[in-house]
Design a protein around this motif. Structure first.
Motif, PDB file in Angstrom:
ATOM      1  N   THR A   4       0.851  -1.185   0.000  1.00  0.00           N
ATOM      2  CA  THR A   4       0.000   0.000   0.000  1.00  0.00           C
ATOM      3  C   THR A   4       0.888   1.236   0.000  1.00  0.00           C
ATOM      4  O   THR A   4       2.122   1.144  -0.089  1.00  0.00           O
ATOM      5  N   VAL A   5       0.234   2.385   0.103  1.00  0.00           N
ATOM      6  CA  VAL A   5       0.937   3.661   0.199  1.00  0.00           C
ATOM      7  C   VAL A   5       0.538   4.340   1.490  1.00  0.00           C
ATOM      8  O   VAL A   5      -0.440   3.962   2.147  1.00  0.00           O
ATOM      9  N   ASP A   6       1.300   5.369   1.834  1.00  0.00           N
ATOM     10  CA  ASP A   6       1.076   6.026   3.115  1.00  0.00           C
ATOM     11  C   ASP A   6      -0.192   6.863   3.134  1.00  0.00           C
ATOM     12  O   ASP A   6      -0.755   7.127   4.202  1.00  0.00           O
ATOM     13  N   THR A   7      -0.691   7.298   1.976  1.00  0.00           N
ATOM     14  CA  THR A   7      -1.914   8.101   1.939  1.00  0.00           C
ATOM     15  C   THR A   7      -3.168   7.259   2.071  1.00  0.00           C
ATOM     16  O   THR A   7      -4.279   7.794   2.101  1.00  0.00           O
ATOM     17  N   ASN A   8      -2.985   5.959   2.120  1.00  0.00           N
ATOM     18  CA  ASN A   8      -4.093   5.029   2.363  1.00  0.00           C
ATOM     19  C   ASN A   8      -5.196   5.147   1.302  1.00  0.00           C
ATOM     20  O   ASN A   8      -6.381   5.027   1.590  1.00  0.00           O
ATOM     21  N   ASP A   9      -4.802   5.399   0.061  1.00  0.00           N
ATOM     22  CA  ASP A   9      -5.769   5.474  -1.023  1.00  0.00           C
ATOM     23  C   ASP A   9      -5.359   4.642  -2.233  1.00  0.00           C
ATOM     24  O   ASP A   9      -5.919   4.806  -3.316  1.00  0.00           O
ATOM     25  N   TYR A  10      -4.368   3.770  -2.038  1.00  0.00           N
ATOM     26  CA  TYR A  10      -3.911   2.961  -3.155  1.00  0.00           C
ATOM     27  C   TYR A  10      -3.418   1.627  -2.616  1.00  0.00           C
ATOM     28  O   TYR A  10      -2.459   1.572  -1.845  1.00  0.00           O
ATOM     29  N   LEU A  11      -4.100   0.577  -3.000  1.00  0.00           N
ATOM     30  CA  LEU A  11      -3.675  -0.782  -2.700  1.00  0.00           C
ATOM     31  C   LEU A  11      -2.975  -1.314  -3.944  1.00  0.00           C
ATOM     32  O   LEU A  11      -3.609  -1.633  -4.950  1.00  0.00           O
ATOM     33  N   ILE A  12      -1.644  -1.380  -3.866  1.00  0.00           N
ATOM     34  CA  ILE A  12      -0.856  -1.745  -5.047  1.00  0.00           C
ATOM     35  C   ILE A  12      -1.051  -3.201  -5.409  1.00  0.00           C
ATOM     36  O   ILE A  12      -1.341  -3.546  -6.556  1.00  0.00           O
ATOM     37  N   ASP A  13      -0.906  -4.050  -4.434  1.00  0.00           N
ATOM     38  CA  ASP A  13      -1.022  -5.475  -4.736  1.00  0.00           C
ATOM     39  C   ASP A  13      -1.310  -6.223  -3.445  1.00  0.00           C
ATOM     40  O   ASP A  13      -0.997  -5.751  -2.338  1.00  0.00           O
ATOM     41  N   GLU A  14      -1.893  -7.382  -3.610  1.00  0.00           N
ATOM     42  CA  GLU A  14      -2.167  -8.269  -2.501  1.00  0.00           C
ATOM     43  C   GLU A  14      -1.930  -9.685  -3.008  1.00  0.00           C
ATOM     44  O   GLU A  14      -2.643 -10.171  -3.885  1.00  0.00           O
ATOM     45  N   VAL A  15      -0.910 -10.327  -2.453  1.00  0.00           N
ATOM     46  CA  VAL A  15      -0.463 -11.627  -2.937  1.00  0.00           C
ATOM     47  C   VAL A  15      -0.724 -12.658  -1.850  1.00  0.00           C
ATOM     48  O   VAL A  15      -0.195 -12.546  -0.737  1.00  0.00           O
ATOM     49  N   VAL A  16      -1.557 -13.624  -2.171  1.00  0.00           N
ATOM     50  CA  VAL A  16      -1.833 -14.737  -1.275  1.00  0.00           C
ATOM     51  C   VAL A  16      -0.906 -15.879  -1.666  1.00  0.00           C
ATOM     52  O   VAL A  16      -0.947 -16.372  -2.793  1.00  0.00           O
ATOM     53  N   THR A  17      -0.054 -16.293  -0.733  1.00  0.00           N
ATOM     54  CA  THR A  17       0.997 -17.266  -1.025  1.00  0.00           C
ATOM     55  C   THR A  17       0.769 -18.534  -0.232  1.00  0.00           C
ATOM     56  O   THR A  17       0.589 -18.487   0.995  1.00  0.00           O
ATOM     57  N   ALA A  18       0.754 -19.641  -0.933  1.00  0.00           N
ATOM     58  CA  ALA A  18       0.698 -20.967  -0.310  1.00  0.00           C
ATOM     59  C   ALA A  18       2.052 -21.622  -0.521  1.00  0.00           C
ATOM     60  O   ALA A  18       2.487 -21.861  -1.655  1.00  0.00           O
ATOM     61  N   VAL A  19       2.769 -21.874   0.542  1.00  0.00           N
ATOM     62  CA  VAL A  19       4.153 -22.362   0.455  1.00  0.00           C
ATOM     63  C   VAL A  19       4.219 -23.852   0.194  1.00  0.00           C
ATOM     64  O   VAL A  19       5.307 -24.382  -0.071  1.00  0.00           O
ATOM     65  N   ASP A  20       3.101 -24.549   0.274  1.00  0.00           N
ATOM     66  CA  ASP A  20       3.132 -25.998   0.149  1.00  0.00           C
ATOM     67  C   ASP A  20       2.801 -26.479  -1.255  1.00  0.00           C
ATOM     68  O   ASP A  20       2.551 -27.664  -1.460  1.00  0.00           O
ATOM     69  N   ILE A  21       2.782 -25.613  -2.232  1.00  0.00           N
ATOM     70  CA  ILE A  21       2.542 -26.035  -3.607  1.00  0.00           C
ATOM     71  C   ILE A  21       3.771 -25.733  -4.428  1.00  0.00           C
ATOM     72  O   ILE A  21       4.647 -24.951  -4.027  1.00  0.00           O
ATOM     73  N   ALA A  22       3.802 -26.345  -5.602  1.00  0.00           N
ATOM     74  CA  ALA A  22       5.031 -26.250  -6.407  1.00  0.00           C
ATOM     75  C   ALA A  22       5.281 -24.829  -6.867  1.00  0.00           C
ATOM     76  O   ALA A  22       6.400 -24.317  -6.762  1.00  0.00           O
ATOM     77  N   PHE A  23       4.285 -24.204  -7.395  1.00  0.00           N
ATOM     78  CA  PHE A  23       4.440 -22.826  -7.869  1.00  0.00           C
ATOM     79  C   PHE A  23       3.673 -21.907  -6.937  1.00  0.00           C
ATOM     80  O   PHE A  23       2.450 -21.883  -6.956  1.00  0.00           O
ATOM     81  N   SER A  24       4.366 -21.184  -6.122  1.00  0.00           N
ATOM     82  CA  SER A  24       3.749 -20.321  -5.124  1.00  0.00           C
ATOM     83  C   SER A  24       3.543 -18.910  -5.618  1.00  0.00           C
ATOM     84  O   SER A  24       3.011 -18.082  -4.885  1.00  0.00           O
ATOM     85  N   GLY A  25       3.990 -18.617  -6.817  1.00  0.00           N
ATOM     86  CA  GLY A  25       3.875 -17.262  -7.342  1.00  0.00           C
ATOM     87  C   GLY A  25       5.135 -16.445  -7.163  1.00  0.00           C
ATOM     88  O   GLY A  25       5.276 -15.391  -7.770  1.00  0.00           O
ATOM     89  N   TRP A  26       6.072 -16.913  -6.345  1.00  0.00           N
ATOM     90  CA  TRP A  26       7.348 -16.237  -6.109  1.00  0.00           C
ATOM     91  C   TRP A  26       8.422 -16.880  -6.989  1.00  0.00           C
ATOM     92  O   TRP A  26       8.422 -18.102  -7.201  1.00  0.00           O
ATOM     93  N   HIS A  27       9.342 -16.046  -7.455  1.00  0.00           N
ATOM     94  CA  HIS A  27      10.468 -16.513  -8.250  1.00  0.00           C
ATOM     95  C   HIS A  27      11.742 -16.444  -7.415  1.00  0.00           C
ATOM     96  O   HIS A  27      11.852 -15.599  -6.513  1.00  0.00           O
TER      97      HIS A  27
END
Length: 1587
Positions: A289-312
């Motif tokens: 997010t940003v400090d002005t609390n008016d922009y949610l840039i991204d929200e990533v839900v990560t499951a570590v127990d699967i092969a592709f977690s979305g992280w590189h």
């Protein structure tokens, strides 16, 4: 001194840094000092603790060691510091407890209000997927779908579900024995649990939480209150514990870093890298997010127990960042996991990008320190100012706005005031995910600053995840700079409504298959229900039959289950439960149960269906409930219905026996029972339960500040905490002056107000139930300057309105307009105020109400209204019509108060504009108008001048435009009424200023009957026939028909300005018809095949002073004087003669096209006596424009020998004085044509209701603006006279009748002997004399006449004959006997249609015998048609009938046999059909009136059908002559054909018109010939052709 303080602070800071291993210093360098979490106010699990300073165990057992800093403070200072910290943290804790957002506790392991379902964990995607990843992973999601359903029905779910059933079984198996006691209909469960249950509990129904989006969307990401000072640990004991070893440092399993460019350009897209050395072992959520609390840039839900977690993973972070243009020389690690996000910044006030990693199970649990990275957003080059597009109250991602498929929301975007001018064309509104890469839905039809989301109009490309936040984005090119506005929303699915066919309880026949149907369940995700959007879970439990294999938990997942025959046990009770879960939102679920009792008898399943105000099992107390029955398996006819109602604390009562139930109630819980009685003596019950919907609850409203200045002070209204299971919730703000804002979707809103002391806030849920909160606020008016220049005040106060409208600050501009209306004094002032709003493209219902409110205040200031004001109101109404058309096209929802407010305001418009406010000169006559011809005739008597106003055309045009657009607005108001009014509701009535407005709704069924509708002002009565109702049902394509009726009195209607050459009174009736799905869009569509009949009460028109100059006053001297008034009467108009007064009785006769005749004056005239003032005599013109006449005659005096001499002289000197008023009554239809507008005679006809003439009855074949109009008419008077009766002519007639009577007496005397010898017996057929008979020489002549032959000749043309006829008789075992009739050709006996009787000797004739006829072809008519021959044996008194019915043309016929004879006990006679009898009777009654046959020859008599003698024929001739003379005398007696004028009175001769008598005789002769031809050709030849 300052230097000393600086050195002391520095030294203390260095000591603290050294004691804490320089950790605060590092935190200052990387910014992690903001992550100092103080758990003094929260427990370890993230919940509020009962101890204000942390864990109680730590507080009591920690070993406190003083530090150097603590030694510098005294004990009192330490206590003071401790007390302040405790007070501060306690205050923070109290504020967190008060805050309805921060205080929410979400436990995803259980679902509140669903005590009969399992604790199912919410299903969510456990990783961040891009579009490509989504496509690659679709097959995995498909494989997991069954696993998801299995999880929903896991063992834990089943155990919890069963336990909930056991706990709530008392409520699920309850009976109504204490409520509606019917032994044969009450399900009695033999279990001990159900025996104690006696009442129905409604609290067991499951409900859905109002808000189910994740907790992190409502909590703050940064809590500045937890920031610790450098050198002070986060522990609550840090002020007393100076030992670093004793202080506990928070250790996070993950270490997060954020990398991005520090210098950013406005509007460009940049990459943001979030890195962690390892993923750890716990699933987590990354939030940027940003400090002005008016922009949610991204929200990533990560499951570590699967092969592709979305992280590189990378081993060279430095080069990776360099590749993307990010330079960072101080990296803690070079090998790590990274996630790349993109962001576009459209706010130069952004200072930091903040990242936070929290546990997926508990969002309050941080897995890494919160990190922030400093940025600077620079505006584009060569841009002096940078305006922004804002959605102020939904830009915070922690406070998203709920969006529902069945909700109605309005978003008003604004443009900032950073630039003095703004320039833009259109805005592109779309729904995106958080990353703004995936398009979710397109908002069509919204290109401006207003976004309107209507129910089921928003089409998502794929169904949104209710647990995630997405955004409504508006992109605009503003001053050549592209900018965006973001509004964060969540998807709220409507609450599911499971339904089982048969409702709550029913009986089933166990001998047949049993069907449990749940397919009627609804989720309202889409406009059309689909079974693919719902999960069904069936379970069953029975205490009476627990071992039944067809009744167990987890029975089926299909919407319908079918049990085989004998699957259930007779007498046992089974509880079937259906749980419906939305496939889109697994947290949206609900369970219903149905109690089924098995019986061994035939049963039916009635169903109670919801028609209105009963969806989801709740009802709004402000409206009535409408329920209808349905029985699909009822084979027999339903004879009777009974609706029983039960409320808590009372006994059940019978509400109605109608087929439907209309219920108005306010009880919290209502139990309804329907009982059906069938024709086969069966009965069945259905049970239904309703709960009261009390609207949004648990909230409160506050306003800040509580004091301000109108249109200047910005007030913040905060209405947080309102919850409703039927979200989203909308808000409406209203002051006594009018509505300020409506359909607001924000809990917090900023507004300006006009001067007021009260504010009303209406909070409404989606199913239209509202609660109201009253707020006190003091808004004072602006300073009232002493200057009288009101125009300057208006211009000064409205100066900022154009800029506000351009920037989208609609409410502020609207309030300024309301404020400026108080300075309106002239029409120009009103035009000035409205000029700021006339170009506004309003398109929402709230804007419609606001502009209407503004128009109301403008019109109030302009009353009375002149034509300039009418022009202004016409412009306003034109704009309102455009908004009406838009919202009707979009089928927009209006707030209840908004609809009623619009109705009241439009009736106010009609009331004000319906008053006559200015005088116009009389209209010029139209050449084709009948009134013009009457005025031209009147000009011969008196001068009739018309003063022409040069501005008349401009004035009339102004009023016409204003009236037309107001009429359109009212018509569109009726379209909106179809969504507010329903059949069987009470009518909406508004009676204001002579305008009576009402809305009635009826339902047209198959057996619908007509009804009568009376207007509330008692002026009109409308009759609607059943045929018209069915026609409207077919035209409007719906069974619910709404009638909008507006009655306007003659002295108060909106068409008062219509110019007419004569004074008139018009009573207007506007009738419209609508349905919920259709309305008429043109006058052609409003035309009807079956008429609409309405009656207008005209009794109040009797005392109109404007009609007095048109009164006709005159005198009549004697009865021979006739006054005739002639005038032209228009098409379908009605002429009425109103009796003003008369001194003596008189006769009045009205006639079209020609003058009344003397006979009509005597027979058909109306008798008018003194004392009948106010009565009317009327006549309708059903033809085109024609001339009408009204004749008035004095009543004749009595005969001279019955009247005394003094009365006779008084009668001759006394005159008849009378006063009448000739009026025209017309039923008209208003045609709004551009060239020739006005009242038209089309579609309507006029009559009077009854003889008293108090009501004009109009029959119209159209809907729309109708009227009953009355105006006086001028007429030309003609005085005429009639001749007196002639005594000489009457004497001739009497002498003629006397002579005819004397001739009849002479004939009677001369034929006395034959009359005395003439005897007839009705029952015995006898012969009086024998005819000349020539017998066959071979036959033996017997003595005496013993046989009588009755010969009947037919009535066909030429049926008679002049030939000789032979009769051959052959009896059994006897010789043949022959007779011959010899006729004189000059005087034949066998004439057509004659009956002849012959006496002949017996010879060898014995009945029964046979007959043969022969003919000798001689004479003029050689053929003969014989109808019948009857042989009568006078000695033996037996007879035989031969039905010949044939032509005898030559030779002789064969012997005929006949079974119609009498012999001993045998007797048989012929039976004729009705056709045969009709033919014979027609021949018998045929008489040619003026032919010579009745006198010169034999003819038929009226008795017995025998031949007439000469006396009878003479009598017929005398009667014919007498009747003819009577007709002539009556026609040419004392009444002449026409009345005569006075100048030709002396030329009348008193003699009989012989030429007229001769002409009459000739006409009678021609008519006789025509009748003869008609009988001969048409009847005898065509109907009965010859064989």
């Amino acid at each position: 001194m300052q230097l000393f303080l600086y050195l002391m602070t520095t030294s203390i800071s260095l000591m603290l840094i050294m004691e804490n291993d320089a950790t605060p210093l590092m935190s200052l360098l990387d910014g992690t000092f903001l992550d100092s979490y103080n758990y003094s106010t929260e427990s370890r699990e993230g919940r509020l603790s009962s101890y204000p300073l942390g864990n109680a165990k730590v507080w009591n057992t920690s070993n406190i060691k003083p530090t150097r800093l603590s030694k510098m403070f005294s004990r009192e200072d330490q206590n003071e510091i401790k007390r302040k910290i405790i007070d501060k943290e306690e205050q923070i804790r109290i504020e967190r407890l008060w805050d309805p957002i921060l205080n929410q506790s979400y436990d995803f392991s259980s679902f509140k209000d669903y005590n009969n379902t399992s604790n199912i964990r919410p299903i969510r995607i456990s990783k961040k997927l891009s579009r490509i990843d989504r496509e690659n992973m679709q097959y995995k999601m498909a494989d997991k779908k069954e696993l998801t359903i299995d999880n929903l029905r896991s063992s834990t779910f089943n155990e919890t579900y069963n336990s909930s059933i056991l706990e709530g079984y008392n409520n699920g198996s309850q009976r109504y024995e204490n409520k509606i006691e019917e032994n044969e209909l009450v399900y009695q469960n033999v279990s001990e649990v159900t025996q104690t249950t006696t009442s129905l509990k409604f609290d067991d129904l499951s409900e859905t939480e109002a808000d189910w989006f994740p907790l992190y969307n409502k909590s703050s990401t940064c809590d500045n209150s937890n920031i610790s000072l450098p050198g002070i640990t986060s522990s609550a004991n840090s002020l007393q514990d100076t030992s670093a070893r004793s202080s506990k440092i928070k250790v996070y399993p993950l270490k997060m870093k954020i990398f991005l460019r520090p210098e950013l350009k406005f509007g460009q897209t940049y990459s943001i890298f979030t890195t962690i050395p390892s993923l750890g072992k716990e699933n987590f959520v990354l939030r940027l997010t940003v400090d002005t609390n008016d922009y949610l840039i991204d929200e990533v839900v990560t499951a570590v127990d699967i092969a592709f977690s979305g992280w590189h993973k990378t081993s060279n972070l430095q080069s990776l960042l360099k590749k993307w243009g990010i330079l960072n020389h101080r990296l803690s690690y070079n090998q790590c996991y990274y996630y790349r996000s993109t962001a576009s910044f459209f706010n130069t006030k952004h200072k930091y990008v903040i990242g936070k990693i929290s546990s997926m199970e508990n969002r309050k649990k941080l897995l890494a320190k919160m990190v922030r990275s400093k940025i600077k957003v620079r505006k584009p080059r060569n841009v002096r100012c940078l305006p922004s597009l804002n959605l102020e109250f939904c830009k915070n991602p922690n406070e998203p706005v709920e969006v529902s498929p069945w909700g109605h929301l309005e978003f008003f975007a604004t443009i900032s005031e950073d630039c003095p001018t703004v320039d833009y064309e259109r805005i592109y509104w779309n729904f995106y995910d958080i990353t703004e890469k995936i398009l979710m839905a397109q908002v069509k039809g919204s290109t401006g600053l207003v976004v309107k989301l209507l129910p089921y109009k928003l089409k998502f490309l794929f169904e949104p995840d209710p647990t995630k936040v997405f955004l409504l984005r508006g992109r605009i090119k503003l001053n050549d700079v592209i900018t965006e506005a973001r509004c964060y929303v969540t998807y709220k699915t409507p609450q599911v409504e499971p339904q089982i066919r048969g409702n709550e309880q029913r009986k089933v026949d166990v001998r047949h298959p049993v069907i449990i149907d749940g397919s009627l369940s609804k989720d309202r995700i889409k406009e059309t229900e689909s079974l693919d959007t719902k999960h069904f879970f069936w379970s069953c439990r029975s205490l009476d039959n627990p071992e039944n294999k067809y009744c167990h938990k987890d029975m089926s997942e299909m919407p319908i289950i079918k049990l085989p025959a004998n699957a259930l046990k007779a007498g046992a009770v089974y509880d079937f439960s259906l749980t419906v879960i939305s496939q889109i939102d697994h947290e949206n679920r609900r369970t219903v149960t149905q109690k089924v009792k098995g019986v061994s008898a035939k049963t039916v399943t009635p169903q109670i269906l919801c028609r209105r105000n009963c969806d989801l099992g709740v009802y709004a107390p402000v409206e009535s409930v409408h329920l209808v029955p349905k029985c699909e398996d009822c084979r027999a006819k339903i004879k009777r219905y009974e609706w029983w109602v039960l409320v808590e604390g009372s006994k059940p009562y019978l509400e109605t026996r109608h087929k439907y139930l209309i219920l108005q109630n306010k009880e919290p819980i209502i139990s309804i029972r329907l009982r059906l009685f069938l024709a086969n003596r069966m009965s069945a019950d259905a049970f239904y339960t309703l709960r009261r919907n009390d609207g949004p609850e648990k909230g409160a409203c506050r306003i800040s500040p509580s004091f301000g200045i109108e249109s200047v002070t910005i007030f913040e209204i905060d209405c947080r905490g309102f919850e409703s299971p039927y979200s989203p919730v909308t808000f409406r703000y209203k002051v006594p002056m009018g509505v300020v804002a409506s359909n607001v979707p924000y809990m917090r809103f900023n507004l300006t107000f006009p001067a007021t002391e009260k504010l009303s806030v209406s909070i409404c849920d989606t199913i239209d139930m509202c609660v109201t909160r009253k707020l006190q606020v003091k808004v004072i008016p602006m300073r009232n300057y002493r200057s009288t220049h009101f125009t300057r005040r208006i211009m000064k106060s409205m100066a900022s309105v154009p800029d506000s409208l351009v920037r989208g600050q609609w409410n502020r501009a609207y309030v300024k307009g309301l404020m400026a209306t108080k300075w309106i004094r002239t029409t120009n002032d009103g035009r000035l105020v409205y000029s700021y709003f006339e170009n506004v493209r309003a398109r929402t219902g709230s804007q419609l109400e606001q502009i209407t409110t503004l128009a109301t205040h403008i019109l109030t200031r302009l009353s009375p209204v002149d034509y300039r004001g009418a022009t202004l109101m016409g412009d306003i109404f034109s704009q309102l019509c455009q908004i009406f058309e838009k919202i009707i096209k979009d089928r927009e929802w209006l707030h209840r108060d908004a609809y009623f407010s619009l109705t009241a305001m439009h009736m106010f418009f009609m009331s004000v504009l319906g008053k006559k406010s200015e005088h116009h000169s009389k209209a010029m006559c139209k050449t084709y108008s009948p009134e013009c011809l009457n005025l031209q005739k009147l000009d011969l008597v008196k001068n009739f001048t018309i003063e022409f106003d040069p501005l008349i055309l401009l004035r009339i045009n102004s009023w016409m435009i204003s009236t037309w657009f107001l009429y359109k607005c009212v018509y569109f108001l009726g379209v909106l009424a179809t969504h507010r009014h329903h059949p069987y509701d009470d009518a909406l009535t508004v009676h204001k200023g002579g305008i009576a407005y009402q809305v009635n709704v009826t339902e047209v069924t198959r057996n619908a009957k007509g009804f009568t509708l009376a207007t509330i002002d008692k002026i009109h009565v409308i009759e609607v026939s059943a045929e018209l109702l069915h026609e409207l049902k077919a035209s409007l394509r719906h069974s619910s028909i709404l009638f909008q009726t507006i009655s306007q009195q003659n002295h108060h209607n909106i068409f008062w300005w219509y110019p007419e050459p004569l004074p008139s009174k018009t009573s207007v009736l506007i009738v419209h018809a609508y349905s919920p799905v259709e309305y008429f869009r043109s006058a052609q569509e409003s035309e009807l095949k079956h008429p609409l009949v309405y009656k207008t009460n005209i009794t109040q028109f009797n005392e109109e002073s404007s009609f007095t100059p048109w009164m006709a006053n005159n005198s009549i001297e004697n009865s021979s004087e006739v006054h005739i008034y002639s005038m032209m009467l228009g098409h379908k108009a009605m002429l009425g003669v109103r009796i003003v007064g008369c001194s003596e009785p008189m006769y009045i006769k009205m006639r079209m096209h020609r003058w009344p005749k003397l006979r009509e004056l005597k027979q058909d005239a109306c008798r008018v006596a003194p004392g009948m003032e106010g009565k009317r005599i009327w006549m309708a013109n059903s033809c085109g424009r024609s001339q009408a006449f009204v004749a008035i005659q004095r009543k004749k005096r009595k005969l001279k020998w019955l009247v005394r001499n003094d009365d006779e002289s008084d009668y001759k000197t006394r005159q008849l004085n009378y006063s009448i008023l000739l009026e025209i009554y017309q039923c008209n239809f208003w045609k709004n044509l551009s060239l020739d507008p006005g009242w038209s005679e089309d579609y309507c006809t006029t009559t009077f209701e009854h003889s008293f003439g108090t009501s004009v009855q109009c029959t119209c074949y159209t809907l729309g603006t109708l009227s009953s109009r009355i105006f006086p008419i001028s007429a030309e008077l003609v005085v005429e006279y009639i001749p007196e009766p002639i005594l000489f002519f009457t004497a001739i007639m009497l002498i003629l009748f006397i002579l005819l009577f004397m001739l009849l007496i002479i004939m009677l005397i001369m034929n006395m002997e034959s009359l005395s010898a003439h005897r007839r017996e009705q029952n015995v057929l006898q012969c009086q004399s024998a005819k000349t008979v020539v017998k066959n020489k071979a036959a033996t002549i017997s003595h005496g006449s013993e046989i009588c032959l009755v010969i009947v000749t037919g009535g066909q043309e030429f049926a008679g004959t002049t030939s000789n006829i032979k009769f051959y008789f052959k009896s059994p075992n006897r010789e043949q006997t022959t007779y011959k009739i010899t006729q004189d050709p000059g005087h034949p006996k066998l004439l057509r249609n004659s009956t002849n009787m012959l006496m002949v000797p017996r010879g060898t004739i014995y009945i029964p015998t046979r007959l043969s006829l022969g003919i000798e072809r001689n004479g003029r008519y050689p053929s003969w048609y014989c109808r019948t021959v009857t042989v009568v044996d006078l000695q033996l008194k037996v007879q035989q009938l031969f039905v010949v019915k044939s032509w005898i043309e030559r030779g002789h016929t064969e012997f005929m046999r006949s079974k119609f004879f009498t012999a001993g006990s045998y007797s048989k006679s012929p039976k004729y059909t009705w056709c045969r009898r009709l033919k014979i009777r027609s021949e018998q009654l045929y008489v040619s009136w003026f032919m010579i046959n009745p006198i010169t020859g034999p003819w038929q008599s009226s008795v017995g059908g025998f031949t007439m003698n000469r006396f009878q024929r003479t009598s017929v001739w005398i009667c014919q002559l007498a009747i003819t003379v009577t007709v002539v005398c009556l026609y040419f007696g004392e009444s002449t054909a026409d009345v005569i004028q006075e100048e030709i009175r002396q030329n009348i001769q008193n003699y009989l018109k012989i030429s007229a008598v001769a002409a009459l005789a000739f006409y009678a002769f021609v008519i006789g010939l025509f009748i003869h031809l008609l009988f001969e050709v048409l009847i005898l030849r065509w109907l009965w052709p010859q064989n």
